[in-house]
Design a protein around this motif. Structure first.
Motif, short mmCIF file in Angstrom:
data_model
loop_
_atom_site.label_atom_id
_atom_site.label_comp_id
_atom_site.label_asym_id
_atom_site.label_seq_id
_atom_site.Cartn_x
_atom_site.Cartn_y
_atom_site.Cartn_z
N UNK A 189 0.41 -0.93 0.08
CA UNK A 189 -0.36 -0.26 -0.10
C UNK A 189 0.93 1.27 -0.62
N UNK A 190 0.22 2.77 -0.59
CA UNK A 190 0.76 3.87 -0.65
C UNK A 190 0.20 4.46 0.93
N UNK A 191 0.98 4.89 1.80
CA UNK A 191 -0.01 5.09 2.30
C UNK A 191 -0.44 6.96 1.75
N UNK A 192 1.03 6.88 1.13
CA UNK A 192 0.96 9.00 0.91
C UNK A 192 -0.44 9.19 0.17
N UNK A 193 -1.45 8.28 -0.18
CA UNK A 193 -3.03 8.37 -0.77
C UNK A 193 -3.75 9.21 -0.59
N UNK A 194 -2.94 9.24 0.99
CA UNK A 194 -4.84 9.44 1.98
C UNK A 194 -4.33 10.86 1.88
N UNK A 195 -3.32 11.30 0.85
CA UNK A 195 -2.56 13.18 1.09
C UNK A 195 -3.17 13.43 -0.52
N UNK A 196 -3.93 12.51 -1.42
CA UNK A 196 -4.38 12.74 -2.59
C UNK A 196 -5.83 12.64 -2.92
N UNK A 197 -6.01 13.16 -3.84
CA UNK A 197 -7.37 13.21 -4.48
C UNK A 197 -7.71 12.20 -4.65
N UNK A 198 -9.75 12.12 -4.60
CA UNK A 198 -10.14 10.83 -4.18
C UNK A 198 -10.53 9.76 -5.45
N UNK A 199 -10.21 10.76 -6.69
CA UNK A 199 -9.89 10.20 -8.02
C UNK A 199 -8.35 8.99 -8.36
N UNK A 200 -7.53 10.00 -7.89
CA UNK A 200 -6.19 9.58 -7.85
C UNK A 200 -6.00 8.16 -7.10
N UNK A 201 -7.24 8.21 -5.60
CA UNK A 201 -6.70 7.16 -4.61
C UNK A 201 -7.45 5.94 -5.68
N UNK A 202 -9.07 5.87 -6.04
CA UNK A 202 -9.16 5.16 -6.48
C UNK A 202 -8.64 4.35 -8.20
N UNK A 203 -8.45 5.40 -8.39
CA UNK A 203 -7.23 4.80 -10.24
C UNK A 203 -5.75 3.72 -8.91
N UNK A 204 -5.58 4.67 -8.00
CA UNK A 204 -4.22 3.73 -7.90
C UNK A 204 -4.61 2.98 -6.56
#
Length: 250
Positions: free
Chosen positions: A63-78
């Motif tokens: 898991x990339x925990x830095x995703x918690x600081x990104x956009x929801x669309x980026x989270x969904x894609x990643x």
């Protein structure tokens, strides 16, 4: 309680309170949480802590925990290819989005926990607030997602809430293993994170008489350990867990 068991359990807890207990050869989700020392990352690590320890750590390390600081669309894609046992990629995407929203809206998880806990110094009340706020932050629902978060505790819970109590142990206690990121919750109020290992060892040592693995067994084991250390009964958790995992007995 027989003094020799008390002494040996104390010695075992002291011996296990060592960073070497968290390693590739001795995998544990706390190993991943320790790298970040962040209450949100630790919650992810704790709630996914079911199943084989090696598989848990392998998944958490993906898991990339830095995703918690990104956009929801980026989270969904990643996270579209991520999955773990009962959780589909959609469940994991939703969980990260939920945490992101909660963090943006409320900030500290400890402050949310304190809303419930402070009334009676009851950790179950604090857990109830956290789970309630997680569900309120995202309307997404599925069997896997709801398994991950758990149900909001009632006034008479039956579940052991093992993963949540383990999370609180990590957050509240501070030693060579636990992170001690929260400052306003008393260690003496924590309850044991009861799993199959601690339940089995607890019964063998006579710390648990109850035959059912449930919340009453959690209270029974916690009360027994308070006779050893009333101010920090949960300090024995990791030692009991390792003894059970390694199929040892004192």
């Amino acid at each position: 309680m027989h003094k020799s068991i008390a002494d040996r359990l104390g010695e075992e807890a002291l011996k296990r309170n060592c960073a070497l207990e968290l390693s590739v050869s001795k995998p544990d989700p706390l190993m991943v949480a320790s790298r970040y020392k962040d209450e949100y990352v630790a919650l992810v690590c704790a709630l996914f802590a079911y199943g084989n320890a090696q598989a848990i750590v392998h998944f958490l390390e993906s898991l990339d925990f830095s995703l918690l600081e990104t956009s929801e669309s980026h989270i969904a894609e990643a996270l579209q290819s991520s999955y773990y046992r009962f959780q589909s990629s959609l469940d994991i995407q939703a969980f990260f989005i939920t945490l992101k929203r909660l963090k943006e809206t409320h900030g500290s998880l400890e402050k949310l926990f304190l809303r419930g806990y402070r009334k009676k110094q009851n950790v179950m009340d604090g857990i109830a607030v956290l789970i309630d706020m997680l569900y309120a932050s995202n309307p997404y629902r599925s069997k896997g997602y709801q398994f991950l978060l758990g149900t909001i505790p009632s006034s008479n819970p039956t579940s052991a809430y093992k993963r949540w109590h383990m999370y609180l142990r990590w957050m509240v206690r501070c030693d060579a293993l636990d992170l001690g990121l929260w400052n306003e919750v008393r260690p003496q109020d924590l309850l044991m994170p009861l799993d199959t290992h601690t339940f089995r060892v607890g019964r063998k040592l006579g710390l648990i008489t109850r035959k059912t693995y449930d919340f009453k067994a959690v209270l029974e084991l916690t009360d027994a350990l308070k006779t050893l250390d009333p101010n920090d009964p949960v300090k024995f958790d990791f030692a009991l867990y390792r003894l059970g995992q390694e199929k040892q007995i004192l």
